[in-house]
Design a protein around this motif. Structure first.
Motif, PDB file in Angstrom:
ATOM      1  N   VAL A  47      -4.759  63.964  37.398  1.00 27.36           N
ATOM      2  CA  VAL A  47      -3.451  63.746  36.589  1.00 27.36           C
ATOM      3  C   VAL A  47      -2.890  62.393  37.410  1.00 27.36           C
ATOM      4  O   VAL A  47      -2.350  62.638  38.540  1.00 27.36           O
ATOM      5  CB  VAL A  47      -2.543  64.762  36.324  1.00 27.36           C
ATOM      6  CG1 VAL A  47      -1.438  64.199  35.710  1.00 27.36           C
ATOM      7  CG2 VAL A  47      -3.255  65.845  35.225  1.00 27.36           C
ATOM      8  N   GLN A 100      -1.351  70.532  30.270  1.00 26.84           N
ATOM      9  CA  GLN A 100      -2.371  69.841  31.268  1.00 26.84           C
ATOM     10  C   GLN A 100      -3.292  69.226  30.729  1.00 26.84           C
ATOM     11  O   GLN A 100      -3.842  68.101  31.437  1.00 26.84           O
ATOM     12  CB  GLN A 100      -2.728  71.183  32.175  1.00 26.84           C
ATOM     13  CG  GLN A 100      -3.734  70.705  33.376  1.00 26.84           C
ATOM     14  CD  GLN A 100      -3.006  70.043  34.571  1.00 26.84           C
ATOM     15  OE1 GLN A 100      -1.647  70.133  34.545  1.00 26.84           O
ATOM     16  NE2 GLN A 100      -3.491  69.429  35.410  1.00 26.84           N
ATOM     17  N   ARG A 101      -3.680  69.681  29.642  1.00 28.78           N
ATOM     18  CA  ARG A 101      -4.884  68.819  29.080  1.00 28.78           C
ATOM     19  C   ARG A 101      -4.566  67.651  28.414  1.00 28.78           C
ATOM     20  O   ARG A 101      -5.422  66.673  28.451  1.00 28.78           O
ATOM     21  CB  ARG A 101      -5.312  69.835  27.905  1.00 28.78           C
ATOM     22  CG  ARG A 101      -6.681  69.606  26.896  1.00 28.78           C
ATOM     23  CD  ARG A 101      -6.950  70.068  25.675  1.00 28.78           C
ATOM     24  NE  ARG A 101      -6.639  71.775  25.888  1.00 28.78           N
ATOM     25  CZ  ARG A 101      -7.790  72.565  25.817  1.00 28.78           C
ATOM     26  NH1 ARG A 101      -9.013  72.057  25.961  1.00 28.78           N
ATOM     27  NH2 ARG A 101      -7.862  73.760  26.158  1.00 28.78           N
ATOM     28  N   THR A 135      -4.206  65.290  31.476  1.00 24.92           N
ATOM     29  CA  THR A 135      -5.761  64.784  31.952  1.00 24.92           C
ATOM     30  C   THR A 135      -6.348  63.606  30.820  1.00 24.92           C
ATOM     31  O   THR A 135      -6.811  62.842  31.448  1.00 24.92           O
ATOM     32  CB  THR A 135      -6.667  65.962  32.130  1.00 24.92           C
ATOM     33  OG1 THR A 135      -5.880  67.112  32.917  1.00 24.92           O
ATOM     34  CG2 THR A 135      -8.134  65.797  32.546  1.00 24.92           C
ATOM     35  N   ASP A 166     -10.473  65.944  36.564  1.00 26.90           N
ATOM     36  CA  ASP A 166      -8.890  66.565  36.128  1.00 26.90           C
ATOM     37  C   ASP A 166      -7.951  65.947  36.768  1.00 26.90           C
ATOM     38  O   ASP A 166      -6.897  66.542  36.742  1.00 26.90           O
ATOM     39  CB  ASP A 166      -9.151  68.207  36.287  1.00 26.90           C
ATOM     40  CG  ASP A 166      -9.295  68.527  37.639  1.00 26.90           C
ATOM     41  OD1 ASP A 166      -9.543  67.620  38.455  1.00 26.90           O
ATOM     42  OD2 ASP A 166      -9.221  69.713  38.105  1.00 26.90           O
TER      43      ASP A 166
END
Ligand SMILES: [Zn+2]
Ligand SMILES: [Zn+2]
Length: 149
Positions: free
Chosen positions: A37, A47-48, A51, A35
């Protein structure tokens, strides 16, 4: 670090030396969690997405075809959110490009249905090409990941 081995299984392990500040991006990112970044995407609110951008940048370094990406490095968005940009017309590969009439293809994204339609504005047809199938596949994959909550 004797237990280290290549994440993909090929290439003999040459990481006998301790963790030195190597400037090899692949080696550096290989140590990051799933996860993680990348700093350049730290300000991406989703956030998804951040990532996924990070993971696909890394995969591209390892050989992922940039045209298979579901995120866009340039626009820092999901492909389906920026595929209508003129930057996503790649004439040499026939991506979003009709070779028959030499024009850019239109892409319609149906977010709720997760569907993608690519059509030539002149013929109102979907070119039956590998590049078009690839584009539709990547957009659909991105839609699926982005809406998986
Ligand atoms: Zn883009
Ligand atoms: Zn056409």
């Amino acid at each position: 670090m004797e237990s280290q081995h290549s994440p993909r299984g090929f290439a003999p392990a040459t990481t006998a030396e301790p963790i030195a500040p190597r400037r090899n991006r692949r080696d550096r990112l290989a140590l990051q969690p799933a996860d993680f970044v990348a700093p350049r995407f730290a300000d991406v609110a989703d956030q998804r997405l951040a990532t996924a951008l990070t993971a696909e940048d890394r995969s591209e370094e390892d050989g992922l075809d940039p045209l298979e990406r579901v995120t866009c490095r340039t626009h820092r968005r999901w492909l389906h959110d920026c595929v209508s940009s003129p930057l996503h017309v790649v004439i040499v590969t026939g991506t979003r490009w009709c070779r028959k009439c030499e024009c850019a293809l239109n892409v319609a994204i149906d977010q709720p249905a997760g569907d993608v339609a690519v059509r030539c504005p002149s013929f109102d047809e979907t070119p039956a090409t590998r590049a078009t199938r690839q584009l539709v596949r990547a957009c659909r994959a991105g839609l699926a990941i982005a809406s998986d909550r």
